[in-house]
Design an enzyme around this catalytic site. Structure first.
Site, PDB file in Angstrom:
ATOM      1  N   TYR A  89       0.817  -1.219   0.000  1.00 29.75           N
ATOM      2  CA  TYR A  89       0.000   0.000   0.000  1.00 29.75           C
ATOM      3  C   TYR A  89       0.846   1.262   0.000  1.00 29.75           C
ATOM      4  CZ  TYR A  89      -3.974  -3.027   0.635  1.00 29.75           C
ATOM      5  OH  TYR A  89      -4.925  -3.991   0.437  1.00 29.75           O
ATOM      6  N   LYS A 132       3.528 -14.754   4.365  1.00 27.76           N
ATOM      7  CA  LYS A 132       3.899 -15.685   3.281  1.00 27.76           C
ATOM      8  C   LYS A 132       5.430 -15.699   3.274  1.00 27.76           C
ATOM      9  CE  LYS A 132       2.699 -18.218  -0.273  1.00 27.76           C
ATOM     10  NZ  LYS A 132       2.173 -19.562  -0.063  1.00 27.76           N
ATOM     11  N   ASP A 185      -2.039 -18.719   2.981  1.00 24.79           N
ATOM     12  CA  ASP A 185      -2.864 -19.662   2.202  1.00 24.79           C
ATOM     13  C   ASP A 185      -3.454 -20.738   3.109  1.00 24.79           C
ATOM     14  OD1 ASP A 185      -0.153 -20.180   2.449  1.00 24.79           O
ATOM     15  OD2 ASP A 185       0.078 -21.178   0.519  1.00 24.79           O
ATOM     16  N   ASP A 192      -6.090  -6.854   4.706  1.00 24.60           N
ATOM     17  CA  ASP A 192      -7.214  -6.331   3.934  1.00 24.60           C
ATOM     18  C   ASP A 192      -8.055  -7.488   3.388  1.00 24.60           C
ATOM     19  OD1 ASP A 192      -8.870  -4.602   2.635  1.00 24.60           O
ATOM     20  OD2 ASP A 192      -7.400  -3.898   1.167  1.00 24.60           O
TER      21      ASP A 192
END
Ligand code: NAD
Length: 331
Positions: free
Chosen positions: A123, A170, A203, A227
């Site tokens: 962002y 991740k 995930d 988000d």
């Protein structure tokens, strides 16, 4: 009388903001609303979608309630929502997802807290077109911001008697950036031995959340995963229409629903006002108007449980204002 900034936003923002005002005032809290407009419509008059007077109003009043603001997709001005959070250093995005009895969902008794870092990651908006077929964006993660959001998550967990914080990344792929986020959260976790700490890949989290949300308690995430996951957790409790949020900084806070401006529904007076009203409940708790906050929560729960004067997404056919009036009547 307390001064609070109201940023109505655009799309369904104006309708749901009016509804929230009505309900908060019906709970007996005396507020002088300082209305501040932001979004595309300000560009012509003020040359920017986020005029300085909006920021000044929040800086002065310290507290704001905000409706959603549209961001053009793939082109046009950068997100007003992201700029507002960055310019006011509202570093923590708090998004609770709690089951409300009477809302149709596959899950019962969901009670999750999403704590999302609010100022960096993808962002940061640092993108460039390398050639006509290639573009790149930069993901920024700093130790300072990661430790700050981790501290917020653990402190929140401690204050609210929560049992576990799960750091979500991740880091198997983004080894340096997400690896740094994990290093920071692990370090802060050591200061809170009474709270269980675990790590999970994003995930795997998605799979586990849809199978059994009760496996988790407080989720601590960098900006982008936070988000996305907070829309998922909104889905677990029955949809975006009932999911509130807060953007919290050192000495300022802006309260707003998780959902966006739903442009297709704008002006139809059919959007669910619950998410912004519950954002108002978070706001009232923040300013220690706990009695009024609890009263509003109870009134909303009753109206939803009864299921007669609710909006389309909750199975009814009430308008935004009719639902707000039904809540206000109970107050
Ligand atoms: P959205 O949240 O506006 O809508 C997603 C879906 O949820 C739509 O089907 C919509 O009809 C439904 N929905 C949303 N709010 C609802 C409500 N109160 N009652 C009933 N149904 C509701 O997401 P989107 O369509 O991806 O985004 C639309 C615009 O909003 C975009 O410009 C986006 O950038 C912006 N946005 C703003 C914010 C914010 O202001 N903080 C947050 C998210 C998206």
């Amino acid at each position: 009388m307390r001064n609070i900034t109201l940023i109505p936003g655009d799309g369904i923002g104006r309708e749901i903001s009016e509804a929230a005002k009505l309900v908060i005032e019906a709970a007996g809290v005396k507020i002088n609303w300082d209305i501040a407009n932001a979004g595309a419509e300000c560009i012509e008059a003020k040359g920017t979608p986020l005029p300085e007077d909006v920021l000044d109003s929040v800086r002065k009043n310290k507290i704001a309630l905000k409706g959603p603001i549209t961001t053009p997709i793939g082109t046009g001005f950068r997100s007003v929502n992201v700029s507002l959070r960055k310019k006011l250093n509202l570093f923590a995005n708090l998004r609770p997802a709690k089951t409300i009895k009477g809302v149709k969902s596959r899950y019962e008794d969901v009670d999750l807290i999403v704590v999302r870092e609010n100022t960096e990651d993808l962002y940061a908006g640092i993108e460039r077109q390398i050639d006509k077929d290639t573009a790149e964006t930069i993901k920024i993660i700093t130790r300072k911001a990661s430790e700050k959001i981790s501290e917020f998550a653990f402190q929140y967990a401690k204050n609210e008697n929560r049992k576990k914080v799960t750091a979500v990344t991740k880091a198997n792929i983004c080894k340096l950036t997400d690896g740094l986020f994990l290093e920071a959260s692990k370090k802060i976790a050591e200061k809170y031995p009474e709270i269980e700490y675990e790590e999970i890949l994003v995930d795997n989290l998605c799979m586990k959340l849809v199978r059994d949300p009760s496996l988790f308690d407080v989720l601590l995430l960098p900006n982008l995963y936070g988000d996305i996951i907070s829309d998922l957790t909104a889905g677990l409790i029955g949809g975006l229409g009932i999911a509130p949020g807060a953007n919290i900084g050192e000495n300022m806070a802006v309260f707003e629903p998780v959902h966006g401006s739903a442009p297709k529904m704008a002006g139809a007076n059919k959007a669910n006002p619950t998410a912004i009203i519950l954002s108002g409940v978070l706001m009232l708790k923040h300013i220690k108007e706990t009695k009024a906050a609890d009263k509003i929560y109870k009134a909303i729960s009753e109206v939803i449980k009864e299921g007669k004067e609710v909006t389309y997404d909750l199975g009814g056919n009430a308008t935004t204002m009719q639902m707000a009036e039904a809540i206000a009547k109970r107050l």
